[in-house]
Design a protein around this motif. Sequence first.
Motif: not given
Length: 168
Positions: A75-82, A89-94, A23-29, A42-46
């Motif tokens: 790990x440099x993206x924003x939005x929600x990934x389930x 998106x709420x998990x720590x790197x480990x 939901x609303x995933x974005x990756x920029x540099x 703004x990627x939305x996918x199911x």
Amino acid sequence: CVSSVSICGEKNLMTTTPLIKLEHVERSYSLGKQQFVYVLRDINLEVAEGDFVSVRGPSGAGKSTLLHLLGMHDFGWTGEYTLDETAVHRLKPKERTILRNEQIGFVFQNYHLLDDLPVYENLDIPLSYRHYSKSERTALVADTLDRFSIVGKKISIRGNSPVASSSS
């Protein structure tokens, strides 16, 4: 959806809960001084279990970036990934690393095999990260090699892996 990437596939109509949801995933540099280039916007996918999906687009469109994001290599993206009801998106790197090792598998276009190891060990090593016992890994690798008719490749160069059957 990113204008130059198309995601095509066949939908499994039997499943209602998505296996993968973005939901609303974005990756920029960063280009420096508060300038950014968006690779994904703004990627939305199911994707439901059993769906068949392909990601297509020209070079530089964001296909690999999307796959690396889904595979939790990026790990440099924003939005929600389930993933299977886990909020990535709420998990720590480990925690992401543990989830990736247990739930995600990659087949790379360029194989990324370890040249000095036989096929058997190239299959065995990633399974060792998933907490399988040696006997479970041996069975999984043997089944995979048999399924793809690579029986002769079961023999290890060092002789410490199972011996191939008489057929080759």
